[in-house]
Design an enzyme around this catalytic site. Sequence first.
Site, PDB file in Angstrom:
ATOM      1  N   GLY A  68       0.829  -0.777  -0.579  1.00  0.00           N
ATOM      2  CA  GLY A  68      -0.215   0.059   0.244  1.00  0.00           C
ATOM      3  C   GLY A  68       0.567   1.439  -0.086  1.00  0.00           C
ATOM      4  O   GLY A  68       0.065   2.274   0.197  1.00  0.00           O
TER       5      GLY A  68
ATOM      6  N   GLU B 248       3.669  -4.191  13.350  1.00  0.00           N
ATOM      7  CA  GLU B 248       3.578  -3.898  12.348  1.00  0.00           C
ATOM      8  C   GLU B 248       4.679  -2.450  12.621  1.00  0.00           C
ATOM      9  O   GLU B 248       5.511  -1.985  12.060  1.00  0.00           O
ATOM     10  CB  GLU B 248       2.621  -3.160  11.567  1.00  0.00           C
ATOM     11  CG  GLU B 248       3.390  -3.353   9.707  1.00  0.00           C
ATOM     12  CD  GLU B 248       2.491  -3.488   8.868  1.00  0.00           C
ATOM     13  OE1 GLU B 248       2.180  -4.593   8.092  1.00  0.00           O
ATOM     14  OE2 GLU B 248       1.471  -2.504   8.678  1.00  0.00           O
TER      15      GLU B 248
END
Length: 216
Positions: free
Chosen positions: A97, A163
């Site tokens: 992304g 993350e």
Amino acid sequence: HLNSSRANPYLVMMPFFSEQLNLRVPILFLKVTVVSVPSANRWQDVVLGRMKWATITIEKQIRKEADYLFMMDIDSVFHNRVGAESLSRLSAVLHRGYYKTTPRDGFPYERRPQSKAYIPAGEGDYYYTAAVWAGYLEEMYKYCYEMSEEDAKNKIEAVWQEESHLNRYLLTNKPAKVLSPEYLWSDYDKVSPDIKVVRISQLVKNYAEVRPNGGN
């Protein structure tokens, strides 16, 4: 390349969703071991707990059996060959992304200084996915769950949980190999024209069904 003295790889499928793994390319396993871990009431806690249980398992078991760890989410599907070209001292995958047009200050890093995952504006190289990464045990073991545990004590949760902490770790522990998003695409997204082959992709799933707290 793994030299002969360090050629014992260990694949860990990280517990993220309760779905059956679908392998579409042959992989040779000398031994398959299933390690049970506690569930949680929130998917965010499941994600944050992955490195805790990976760290514990490295110390108690994997360290005795392997030198190299390849970690990936269990909702991932192999579509094409993944070979030695993906391996290095520490390998990380660009998030699909944010690899193309997002400026560095647009990366969804944790921006609150109170968090151990904090990355200041103007810093950072890339934004990496936490769903696939690999490295020698000593490199993986450095990325410890203690950062997120410290956040929990301070009543703060990093914006993208594990993350965020991985991206903070990779800021000061640069990966030896940066892999393109072909090593982790998503079945939700149309494949970008610059991605010529998808090697691993995440399955479409009903989040309300597979996440402990539904789709929230």
